[in-house]
Write a protein that holds these residues in place. Structure first.
Motif, PDB file in Angstrom:
ATOM      1  N   VAL A  45     -11.430  -8.972 -49.748  1.00  0.00           N
ATOM      2  CA  VAL A  45     -12.384  -9.330 -50.645  1.00  0.00           C
ATOM      3  C   VAL A  45     -12.403 -10.560 -51.171  1.00  0.00           C
ATOM      4  O   VAL A  45     -13.160 -11.399 -51.609  1.00  0.00           O
ATOM      5  CB  VAL A  45     -12.744  -8.357 -51.807  1.00  0.00           C
ATOM      6  CG1 VAL A  45     -13.430  -8.847 -52.759  1.00  0.00           C
ATOM      7  CG2 VAL A  45     -13.486  -7.047 -51.141  1.00  0.00           C
ATOM      8  N   GLN A  46     -10.684 -11.034 -51.174  1.00  0.00           N
ATOM      9  CA  GLN A  46     -10.557 -12.400 -51.888  1.00  0.00           C
ATOM     10  C   GLN A  46     -10.742 -13.453 -50.678  1.00  0.00           C
ATOM     11  O   GLN A  46     -10.933 -14.706 -51.105  1.00  0.00           O
ATOM     12  CB  GLN A  46      -9.205 -12.438 -52.212  1.00  0.00           C
ATOM     13  CG  GLN A  46      -8.680 -11.466 -52.988  1.00  0.00           C
ATOM     14  CD  GLN A  46      -7.292 -11.655 -53.454  1.00  0.00           C
ATOM     15  OE1 GLN A  46      -6.715 -12.419 -53.503  1.00  0.00           O
ATOM     16  NE2 GLN A  46      -6.552 -10.198 -53.554  1.00  0.00           N
ATOM     17  N   THR A  47     -11.070 -13.379 -49.422  1.00  0.00           N
ATOM     18  CA  THR A  47     -11.183 -14.152 -48.419  1.00  0.00           C
ATOM     19  C   THR A  47     -12.879 -14.799 -48.206  1.00  0.00           C
ATOM     20  O   THR A  47     -13.479 -14.364 -48.959  1.00  0.00           O
ATOM     21  CB  THR A  47     -10.773 -13.474 -47.219  1.00  0.00           C
ATOM     22  OG1 THR A  47     -11.887 -12.637 -46.659  1.00  0.00           O
ATOM     23  CG2 THR A  47      -9.443 -12.929 -47.107  1.00  0.00           C
ATOM     24  N   ASN A  48     -12.823 -15.577 -47.331  1.00  0.00           N
ATOM     25  CA  ASN A  48     -14.413 -16.312 -47.204  1.00  0.00           C
ATOM     26  C   ASN A  48     -15.006 -15.429 -45.978  1.00  0.00           C
ATOM     27  O   ASN A  48     -15.983 -15.928 -45.774  1.00  0.00           O
ATOM     28  CB  ASN A  48     -13.854 -17.488 -46.442  1.00  0.00           C
ATOM     29  CG  ASN A  48     -13.509 -17.633 -44.990  1.00  0.00           C
ATOM     30  OD1 ASN A  48     -12.597 -16.387 -44.831  1.00  0.00           O
ATOM     31  ND2 ASN A  48     -13.328 -18.715 -44.312  1.00  0.00           N
ATOM     32  N   ARG A  49     -14.385 -14.187 -45.840  1.00  0.00           N
ATOM     33  CA  ARG A  49     -15.155 -13.290 -44.830  1.00  0.00           C
ATOM     34  C   ARG A  49     -16.457 -12.621 -45.676  1.00  0.00           C
ATOM     35  O   ARG A  49     -16.406 -12.239 -46.447  1.00  0.00           O
ATOM     36  CB  ARG A  49     -14.356 -12.298 -44.078  1.00  0.00           C
ATOM     37  CG  ARG A  49     -13.324 -12.358 -43.178  1.00  0.00           C
ATOM     38  CD  ARG A  49     -12.248 -13.643 -43.289  1.00  0.00           C
ATOM     39  NE  ARG A  49     -11.199 -13.542 -42.439  1.00  0.00           N
ATOM     40  CZ  ARG A  49     -10.265 -14.176 -42.482  1.00  0.00           C
ATOM     41  NH1 ARG A  49     -10.178 -15.229 -43.525  1.00  0.00           N
ATOM     42  NH2 ARG A  49      -9.126 -14.038 -41.648  1.00  0.00           N
ATOM     43  N   ASN A  50     -17.613 -12.761 -44.585  1.00  0.00           N
ATOM     44  CA  ASN A  50     -18.632 -12.334 -45.388  1.00  0.00           C
ATOM     45  C   ASN A  50     -18.650 -10.858 -45.509  1.00  0.00           C
ATOM     46  O   ASN A  50     -17.861 -10.027 -44.804  1.00  0.00           O
ATOM     47  CB  ASN A  50     -19.957 -12.869 -44.474  1.00  0.00           C
ATOM     48  CG  ASN A  50     -20.007 -12.306 -43.095  1.00  0.00           C
ATOM     49  OD1 ASN A  50     -19.944 -11.328 -42.793  1.00  0.00           O
ATOM     50  ND2 ASN A  50     -20.252 -13.160 -42.291  1.00  0.00           N
TER      51      ASN A  50
END
Length: 354
Positions: A45-50
């Motif tokens: 959830v912290q990443t840039n993944r949509n």
């Protein structure tokens, strides 16, 4: 199936004490981001993944016998190209038929099945809604003579999305003559896959004839494979697939690259769990999960080898196994039994990180 710790000890044989009671004095487990039921919320959830990528990741983590644990058991069957269909399926010809490949993954309680575009496309409408698909996008086709260390794309991320895949998989032969092109190609593939909402899995292999010296193959050295992992997470692989390390010191023995004595004296040791933990550390300390491969089938000792590999991966801080030939190069019932034994290692709460 419910396999006791005593049964696992029996399968480990003389290695049981060393593997189950080892305490790592290299990279402390408190520094690692361990797999768990909350892994997506805690890490991704912290990443840039949509949001669609997170949904795809959730489908991988919440299917099969390991659903909700944060661990993965994936059946990979791309050997029809990678090793030639005849050599891969001769021990069990039913797997020439894609339907049986997916059946094995389903009956084996796997989180997902990973195979070629052709295999998955052939049965996509029958199975895409029943088990997560990982579409393997590039291959070393082996029909070129002489053979070469290269991986070429067989399709696009859009094709994988259209057949219902939740993830794409790809191989890079780090260290090979074609590695620069492969890195660029797969970085672009992963970018498009993420745009479409699919997760990404990278087979991070090292390949170079010069990586073999004095009769030792350093293609599976912890330092070389660890660096391959670090390159793989750089192009935003969500999961890293790597061979289990068999030795260390490739950089120093071959005499290339850059290394530090602490890599060997403080960050690792000769113990197989510490060698594997060095691989995990290179995956951003476990923020990107490490799944180890099961290796070739050796026949009668496959079950013992599979359980041993699972114990090493789990206690090192890894995320699971991606095991193919040991499972499909035998009758389906035996393949299911082997996959279930591996899963039992990850379900066993008495086996924890070293």
């Amino acid at each position: 199936m419910n396999i006791s710790t005593d049964k696992i000890k029996e399968l480990l044989g003389g290695d049981a004490d060393s593997l189950l009671n080892h305490v790592s004095k290299t990279i402390d487990k408190s520094q690692l981001h361990m797999p768990g039921a909350d892994f997506i919320d805690r890490i991704f959830v912290q990443t840039n993944r949509n949001s669609q990528v997170l949904n795809s990741m959730a489908s991988l983590f919440n299917h099969g016998r390991l659903a909700g644990t944060g661990y993965l058991s994936i059946l990979p069957v791309d050997q029809g190209i990678e090793h030639s269909a005849g050599s891969a399926f001769a021990p069990n010809p039913i797997y020439f038929d894609p339907d049986n490949i997916v059946k094995l993954a389903l009956e084996g309680g796997c989180n997902a099945v990973a195979s070629t575009l052709g295999v998955l496309a052939t049965v996509s409408r029958k199975y895409a809604h029943k088990i997560p698909f990982v579409a393997k996008m590039n291959h070393n086709e082996l029909l070129t003579y002489p053979n070469k260390h290269d991986q070429i794309l067989f399709g696009s991320a859009d094709e994988a999305w259209n057949l219902g895949a939740v993830a794409v998989g790809a191989t890079i032969y780090f260290g090979s003559e074609g590695s620069n092109r492969q890195i660029i190609e797969i970085a672009q593939l992963f970018e498009r896959a993420h745009e479409l909402g699919m997760a990404t899995i990278l087979w991070c292999y090292t390949r170079n004839s010069e990586f073999k010296k004095d009769g030792v193959n350093y293609e599976t050295a912890a330092d070389l494979t660890g660096q391959a992992n670090h390159l793989g997470v750089t192009i935003q692989a969500d999961i890293i697939k790597q061979k289990m390390p068999t030795n260390n010191g490739g950089f120093t023995k071959i005499g290339f690259g850059k290394s530090d004595p602490d890599m060997y004296d403080k960050l690792s040791s000769e113990h197989p769990i510490d060698l594997c933990r060095y691989q995990v550390a290179n995956c951003y300390m476990g923020r990107i999960g490490l799944i180890n491969s099961g290796g070739s089938s050796s026949g009668g000792k496959d079950l013992e080898e599979a359980v041993k590999t699972a114990v090493i991966n789990k206690r090192a801080g890894g995320m699971g196994l991606i095991m193919g030939r040991k499972a499909f190069q035998r009758p389906m019932k035996e393949g299911v039994n082997l996959l279930n034994h591996v899963q039992e290692v990850y379900l066993n709460k008495e086996i924890d990180s070293a």
